[in-house]
Write an enzyme that holds these catalytic residues in place. Structure first.
Site, PDB file in Angstrom:
ATOM      1  N   ARG A 207      94.262 -45.417  95.983  1.00 57.11           N
ATOM      2  CA  ARG A 207      94.892 -44.438  95.973  1.00 57.11           C
ATOM      3  C   ARG A 207      95.185 -44.106  97.704  1.00 57.11           C
ATOM      4  NH1 ARG A 207      95.106 -40.765  92.400  1.00 57.11           N
ATOM      5  NH2 ARG A 207      96.137 -41.823  91.189  1.00 57.11           N
ATOM      6  N   ALA A 208      94.363 -43.953  98.243  1.00 57.54           N
ATOM      7  CA  ALA A 208      94.057 -42.918  99.922  1.00 57.54           C
ATOM      8  C   ALA A 208      94.711 -44.688 100.973  1.00 57.54           C
ATOM      9  CB  ALA A 208      93.139 -43.332 100.097  1.00 57.54           C
TER      10      ALA A 208
END
Length: 687
Positions: free
Chosen positions: A274-275
């Site tokens: 997700r980052a």
């Protein structure tokens, strides 16, 4: 004339304003979590953002704000008429005490049963569609509401399924949460769901503080006039947001920049992917905000400073932050494609990756201070010297020692069935959990017990003139499902910091055990408090709070030395619980006494400690004694103390979840160990 505090008039919050604007440009970034101490204009900046958002065109009469150009085919209010209207984007606030029905919407169960219609009342997620959803004090919001909120933000839709009726509607919004870390942290899993995070602190520069006060007073004296003075700047920022939105699809994210993003996330060991995705979207929005169609290294750097700090936390006591030197080294190392080894300086060419641009681009990066707002005032200081008796020079205060590595502890719970705040420790009547029965609803019906409702209505069908297949249901027939789940408790630690606990290896193990229990309290959503006793007195090192990391900070700096005023520690804890019952009567306490059971100092210390312990037993307060006695010869004093408290005793080894010394223990008023009562009494007198 709008009288909101102008967004551009907020002083000293460049990072916060930038993060909000980037989400306004690209809502798919995933929102902003604003962390900061009280009184730092967090809420002011968020509320002012709504005026900068472009107006939205909606279908006339649609409660779900459908776009006339792309109406939602599954909209409960569809199919839609072609008529449309333009209105300002909404900012919807979610109160901390909101119910699940208020958030996602509610079905009219009475009409569904009696009329056979799917009557749905939209919730706040529907109101916030195509606008802003603002949650103040998001860390105090119940976990199940946070999960629903973040799921809707990630999927762009809200689903309500209850009693065989299913409703789905679009829910795309800019999610903004603010929180004061002193009042408790979000779980790392929830932190990761927010796209960006910003640390906000009050300026220490006198000139900037003067300007803040000057603007606030001017706004309070004449809100309309103050807003008018900033109208031109507000309009300029609004036009820039619109232009950036239009430019966003044209921004190019090259392979070189993607490599920098991936390398940065890998270098800082963030979990999941997700980052990487959030960084890519943020860097693209930064380029659009700057009016460019290519992403530069400075965009990647700024995106990392906004998207990574909160994702690097491995446990709740880790301070969020980012090593900027390491960030610059990573960006420089991966500034060029791997095939290019000619030592060039990274000047721009057809590849959109221009090489490192230094730390100067893309706004002011957050600079978290180590003392920050985390943990309140930073914890007790060893040099305080409170409670060290002058008559005991041989037992001098010793410096604080580091805690041993924490471990997973056994479950300690309060007996019975409570009704406290939602959590994960003890059994309680809750709105969520397994159904255990039915009752008449108190107020609005939220969880229908269908079988009990039908059973209540069935005997009256003939007298009510039922002639068709439908069931004639009246208000008095409705039954609320009684559910059982888990609650959070107040875990009050009473820690012996006297000279008998002062051996460095022993105190390190004790601190490690308490730290492990604090981690468990964090995961179970408890409030915690810390009472310590040594010398001639006891003190409240930390009043009951939701900030578990504040307790960990105080624990780390805890000094030791002096006599053992066990009675003073118990009486101080009893006083803390008395006050806390008035503040939060529904939250049940669990007292954890960490001691070897010795009592010294003052007249009749053993008898006085026994009388103090029996106060807890008389009130039915759940308690557990963590026995810190070590060595081959054990006096068993902690076990006797547990019996007087009406609780149970566990050793440091038994506290471990993987220990084979005993089963998982509920605090159920365990009896004293058999065959040791006389020995314990005589040993206590000898002490």
């Amino acid at each position: 004339m709008s009288t909101h505090f102008p967004f551009t008039a907020v002083v000293g919050q460049g990072d916060l304003q930038l993060a909000l604007l980037l989400n306004a440009i690209s809502p798919r970034i995933g929102g902003v979590l604003v962390r900061g101490e009280k009184g730092t204009a967090k809420s002011t900046a968020v509320r002012a953002l709504a005026a900068l958002l472009p107006q939205v065109e909606v279908v006339v009469g649609c409660r779900f704000s459908c776009d006339p150009a792309e109406p939602d085919p599954a909209c409960p209010d569809g199919p839609h008429e072609p008529a449309s209207q333009t209105r300002p984007a909404r900012m919807v606030e979610l109160p901390v005490g909101a119910s699940e029905d208020r958030l996602v919407g509610a079905l009219d169960i009475e009409r569904a049963l009696s009329e056979g219609v799917k009557a749905f009342e939209p919730g706040l997620l529907a109101d916030a569609h195509r606008g802003i959803l603002y949650v103040d004090e998001v860390n105090l919001l119940h976990d199940h509401l946070v999960d629903l909120l973040l799921d809707a933000a990630a999927m762009g839709a809200s689903y309500v399924e209850r009693e065989g009726v299913s409703v789905r509607h679009a829910a795309r919004f800019l999610l903004v949460g603010t929180m004061n870390p002193e009042e408790g942290e979000l779980r790392p899993q929830l932190l990761d769901r927010f796209g960006l995070t910003v640390e906000v602190t009050a300026s220490r520069e006198p000139d900037q503080r003067v300007e803040v006060v000057r603007r606030r007073l001017a706004y309070d004296d004449d809100p309309a006039g103050f807003a008018a003075r900033w109208a031109a700047e507000e309009a300029e920022v609004r036009q820039r947001v619109v232009a950036a939105r239009e430019l966003l699809p044209s921004v190019v994210l090259g392979d070189g920049v993607l490599r920098q993003i991936a390398a940065t996330c890998a270098a800082f060991e963030v979990d999941g992917m997700r980052a990487d995705i959030v960084m890519a979207r943020t860097a693209t929005a930064l380029a659009a905000w700057a009016g460019r169609t290519e992403v530069l290294a400075e965009d990647v750097r700024q995106a990392a400073l906004l998207a990574l700090p909160h994702r690097r936390r491995r446990n709740p006591f880790d301070a969020p932050g980012l090593d900027e030197d390491k960030l610059d080294e990573t960006l420089e190392e991966f500034a060029e494609p791997p095939a290019d080894s000619d030592g060039s300086d990274g000047s721009p060419d057809d590849d959109p990756d221009p090489g490192p641009d230094g730390p100067g681009g893309g706004g002011q990066p957050p600079a978290p201070e180590p003392e920050g707002p985390r943990g309140g005032d930073g914890g007790a200081r060893p040099e305080s010297g409170e409670g060290v008796p002058a008559q005991a020079p041989a037992a001098e205060e010793q410096s604080a020692v580091r805690a041993a590595e924490p471990f997973r502890t056994k479950v300690l719970s309060v007996p019975g069935l409570g009704e406290g705040a939602a959590g994960r420790r003890s059994r309680a009547r809750t709105e969520h959990g397994r159904t255990t029965g039915a009752r008449r609803p108190r107020g609005t019906l939220t969880k229908l017990h269908l079988a009990a409702t039908v059973q209540a209505a069935a005997p009256h069908q003939r007298t009510r003139g039922r002639s068709g297949p439908g069931l004639v249901v009246r208000r008095d027939d409705l039954r609320q499902a009684a559910r059982e789940g888990r609650e959070g408790n107040l875990v009050l630690f009473v820690v012996d910091a006297s000279g008998s606990m002062a051996a460095r290896q022993r105190m390190s193990a004790v601190k490690g055990a308490v730290l492990s229990l604090l981690l468990d309290a964090y995961q179970r959503r408890d409030k915690v408090g810390l009472v310590t006793f040594r010398g001639s007195a006891a003190e409240v090192a930390l009043p009951p709070t939701s900030s578990v990391d504040a307790a960990a900070t105080r624990l780390e700096s805890l000094p030791t030395g002096g006599r053992t005023p066990l009675a003073a520690g118990l009486l101080k804890a009893h006083d803390v619980l008395r006050v806390e019952r008035l503040r939060d009567p529904a939250r049940r306490p669990l007292v954890v006494v960490v001691t070897d059971g010795r009592a010294t100092g003052g007249p009749e210390p053993v008898a006085l400690a026994g009388r103090a312990a029996r106060l807890f037993a008389a009130e039915g307060t759940a308690s557990v004694v963590v026995d810190c006695e070590s060595g081959h010869v054990r006096l068993g004093l902690a076990g006797q103390l547990a019996g007087e408290l009406g609780g149970t005793a566990v050793t440091l080894d038994e506290l471990r979840a993987d220990s084979i010394a005993g089963l998982v223990r509920d605090v159920r008023g365990a009896q004293r160990p058999q065959g040791t009562q006389g020995t314990q009494k005589s040993s206590r007198r000898a002490a």
